[in-house]
Write an enzyme that holds these catalytic residues in place. Structure first.
Site, PDB file in Angstrom:
ATOM      1  N   GLU A 141       0.822  -1.212   0.000  1.00 46.72           N
ATOM      2  CA  GLU A 141       0.000   0.000   0.000  1.00 46.72           C
ATOM      3  C   GLU A 141       0.858   1.265   0.000  1.00 46.72           C
ATOM      4  OE1 GLU A 141      -3.071  -0.106  -0.635  1.00 46.72           O
ATOM      5  OE2 GLU A 141      -3.203  -2.282  -0.468  1.00 46.72           O
ATOM      6  N   GLU A 214      -1.039  -2.929  -9.627  1.00 42.60           N
ATOM      7  CA  GLU A 214      -1.007  -3.922  -8.552  1.00 42.60           C
ATOM      8  C   GLU A 214       0.241  -4.793  -8.651  1.00 42.60           C
ATOM      9  OE1 GLU A 214      -2.860  -3.897  -5.982  1.00 42.60           O
ATOM     10  OE2 GLU A 214      -4.140  -2.287  -6.742  1.00 42.60           O
TER      11      GLU A 214
END
Length: 304
Positions: A141, A214
């Site tokens: 993150e 991602e």
């Protein structure tokens, strides 16, 4: 400030190309609306208000929607400790730390830049992961924040939000607007058609960027922590546990799939992959396996 997360030129290029194409689409869209609605002031005001709200308040909107709240060190000392350590390792500002009281194990980052970012984890994630696995997820993150792709996705999503709102507005105007002349109905129909086309194109562009970012975040997190196997274990665990969460609980989270560590709902094989926000679990694990080999990471006990 440049962080120590390894830069990803391919991600930077993809973000630039996506924003360029969306910019062209945006200019054409606004021009079409002005021509059709014959009120450039109204169009510009609506567009500016929605864009400003989405850009400046994206962190608050996401936290509110996912029932997240900012937590202090006294309440979650271990969580703050991991974020402190990773931010120091990456040489980047520490983001605000938040927790969402949700059983679904997941995490997301939001914010318009590294100095105004929030990292949020669910209580379901905190209960399930080992310390090394949690570190991998948080590094993933933080890499989104460092690479600035959170802000890019927020800005890129704006066009789709506008188009979607206009489609709904035009639809309900026709449904409940009473009697209208043929010219008005024709204009509303064209506005709906243009907006729907813009929404579809922006949707596909954003999903393609989302899948790549991602993989880039997995790669950056694995290289920063030096433990790709821990991130792989977290991915496997979280994906498996999400599948056991009741569907009605997941639908609340589905709108924020693009921001999550793993999606609330997986994509169908075949054409479904073009609409997915994330690459498949197999793709992510394969990449982490290759990085583990490159780093010479020792196998986990029982897996040698």
């Amino acid at each position: 400030m440049q962080s120590r997360f390894r830069s990803d030129r391919r991600l930077t290029v993809r973000m630039g190309v996506t924003l360029f194409l969306l910019g062209l689409l945006y200019v054409g869209f606004v021009a079409a609306l002005i021509a059709l609605l014959k009120s450039w002031v109204l169009v510009v005001v609506i567009v500016a208000l929605v864009f400003g709200a989405q850009y400046w308040f994206s962190d608050r909107i996401a936290l509110f929607a996912m029932r997240g709240r900012v937590v202090e060190r006294e309440e979650y000392p271990e969580l703050h400790g991991v974020v402190d350590r990773l931010a120091a390792m990456a040489d980047m500002p520490k983001p605000v730390v938040a927790v969402s009281e949700m059983e679904m194990p997941n995490a997301f980052a939001t914010g318009r830049n590294p100095d105004n970012a929030v990292v949020c984890v669910t209580t379901g994630l905190l209960r399930r992961l080992e310390p090394a696995e949690l570190e991998g997820v948080l590094a993933h993150e933080l890499s989104h924040v460092a690479h600035k792709d959170v802000a890019v996705i927020t800005v890129a999503s704006f066009l789709g939000v506008i188009a979607g709102l206009i489609v709904r507005f035009a639809f309900y105007s026709q449904l409940f607007g009473g009697r209208r002349d043929q010219n008005t109905l024709a204009v509303l129909a064209v506005v709906m058609g243009v907006s729907a086309a813009v929404y579809a194109l922006s949707f596909l562009l954003i999903r393609a960027l989302s899948r790549y970012r991602e993989l880039a975040a997995d790669r950056a997190a694995a290289l920063l922590t030096g433990r790709p196997s821990a991130l792989a274990a977290a991915l496997t665990k979280v994906t498996g546990d999400i599948a056991r969460i009741p569907t009605k609980d997941l639908r609340t989270a589905q709108a924020f799939n693009a921001f999550y560590f793993t999606p609330a709902f997986g994509s169908d094989p075949g054409l479904g992959r073009f609409f997915a926000t994330h690459p498949s679990l197999e793709q992510r694990l394969d990449q982490l396996g290759r990085i583990s080999t490159e780093l010479g990471e020792a196998p986990a006990p029982g897996k040698a």
